[in-house]
Design an enzyme around this catalytic site. Structure first.
Site, PDB file in Angstrom:
ATOM      1  N   GLU A   1       0.825  -1.208   0.000  1.00  0.00           N
ATOM      2  CA  GLU A   1       0.000   0.000   0.000  1.00  0.00           C
ATOM      3  C   GLU A   1       0.861   1.261   0.000  1.00  0.00           C
ATOM      4  OE1 GLU A   1      -3.192   1.894   3.132  1.00  0.00           O
ATOM      5  OE2 GLU A   1      -3.307  -0.265   2.737  1.00  0.00           O
TER       6      GLU A   1
ATOM      7  N   GLU B   1      -3.130  11.087   2.654  1.00  0.00           N
ATOM      8  CA  GLU B   1      -4.311  11.205   3.501  1.00  0.00           C
ATOM      9  C   GLU B   1      -4.395  12.603   4.121  1.00  0.00           C
ATOM     10  OE1 GLU B   1      -6.674   7.775   5.686  1.00  0.00           O
ATOM     11  OE2 GLU B   1      -4.708   8.138   6.545  1.00  0.00           O
TER      12      GLU B   1
END
Length: 389
Positions: free
Chosen positions: A120, A124
């Protein structure tokens, strides 16, 4: 900065609870035989301001609208978590996303690359943090350490559109804001490469609520507090995205096939082209786009059966007829520099353009506040915050 006010105990507890709530894969090819991953195999530009197309698929419960600012991701209540996932995968590549993050304490906007075995790479944004954005990465879903995340200065990301980029090769991951490099992860620095993201990934875009009433205390603290829904709706705008699939250096990639018993290394994944040949064989792709890609090298062989997922949505997209995928290595400001919005009135200018429409679709469906698609992102940020105390 929210990290300065967090209780280490609360943050670590929240991180532990988030592991079960967010880490998810429909099928892990390192544990069993899984469907092949369909490849982009080209450069695709999606202009969300033009409406809908099928490059992405919406999660269950996701309802998007579109306006001149792009795709509108709206949160009205704590169980809202609009999320879209690409129907195809990249095997190394560069992604440019133009986004204006959602405001609101406890509201999270996420741009995530995630693989079938939980590699991943993340961006964010917290709705109440107007001074910085967070980056993170994970290898094989490993959340046992808390030294992977980083914070980067950016001015009012909830009020301005910026271009956020990920340039991902077998040797490094680089994160950029408006073309300026803010971070680099080298292969060797991720536990000698064993936790370096290196398997084909889908792209996930969305928003969700970390400050919900039933969230763990540490999660709420990381998110800046409880979300006040009297201030709703909380809206994020995704204006455009450009996806450049490097295809591990193979021309005309159609799918990525994991070897039986794969160890999760990029060497264990075979690139299959449109005519059924693999690895360095060149051919035109089977649908509407032909591409060229340069990056690294792929080895080994395997076979896997492909299953299909249901549910469909549309978004606007265009694909360039060819793509050069050799990775750029331009240096940029340090992570402490503050980015300014590009373009007029805080709107970043488009990062690329394209022609010739394409189609396709796929994505996991959930509609809880803790999105399965955003597995390690919040967790890592929580752990990073604890580390910084």
């Amino acid at each position: 900065m929210f990290a300065k006010f967090l209780s280490t105990t609360a943050v670590v507890l929240a991180a532990t609870q988030l592991v079960a709530g967010q880490t998810h894969t429909d099928c892990d090819p390192t544990k069993k035989k899984c469907p092949d991953d369909p490849a982009f195999g080209s450069t695709v530009t999606v202009d969300f301001s033009k409406g809908a197309s099928d490059i992405f698929k919406a999660a269950d419960g996701t309802k998007l609208t579109y306006d001149s600012n792009g795709a509108v991701f709206t949160i009205n209540k704590e169980t809202d978590a609009p999320t879209i996932t690409s129907t195809k995968y990249i095997f190394f590549g560069k992604i440019d996303v133009q986004v204006q993050a959602a405001p609101g304490t406890g509201v999270v906007t996420s741009f995530v690359l995630q693989s079938d075995d939980l590699d991943e790479i993340d961006w964010e944004w917290l709705g109440g943090d107007k001074a910085q954005v967070q980056t993170n990465y994970f290898g094989k879903g490993d959340t046992t350490t808390y030294d992977r995340g980083a914070y980067h200065a950016v001015s009012n990301p909830q009020d301005n559109v910026y271009t956020y980029s990920i340039d991902w090769t077998k040797d490094y991951v680089r994160w950029y804001i408006n073309g300026n490099q803010v971070r680099e992860l080298k292969y060797a620095d991720a536990k000698g490469g064993t936790r370096f993201p290196q398997t084909p990934m889908q792209i996930k875009l969305g928003t969700w609520v970390a400050g919900r009433s039933d969230a763990p205390e540490g999660t709420v603290q990381w998110a800046g507090g409880k979300t006040d829904f009297s201030q709703a709706p909380f809206i994020a705008h995704y204006k455009s995205i450009t996806i450049n699939d490097y295809s591990n250096g193979v021309k005309g990639a159609e799918k990525y096939v994991w070897a039986d018993g794969s160890d999760g290394s990029y060497q264990s994944i075979k690139v299959v082209t449109g005519d059924g040949s693999s690895d360095d064989t060149s051919s035109s792709s089977s649908s509407t786009a032909t591409s060229t890609a340069k990056a690294t090298k792929s080895t080994e062989s395997s076979s896997a059966t492909k299953t299909s997922e249901s549910s469909k949505t549309t978004l606007a997209t265009s694909v360039s007829s060819s793509a050069s995928a050799s990775a750029s290595s331009s240096a940029g400001p340090s992570a402490s520099s503050t980015a300014s919005p590009s373009g007029t009135n805080g709107t970043a200018s488009p990062s690329s353009s394209g022609s010739a429409p394409v189609t396709e679709t796929s994505a996991p469906g959930t509609n809880g506040a803790f999105k399965a698609g955003f597995s390690g992102a919040a967790l890592g940020a929580c752990l990073l915050a604890a580390f910084m105390l």
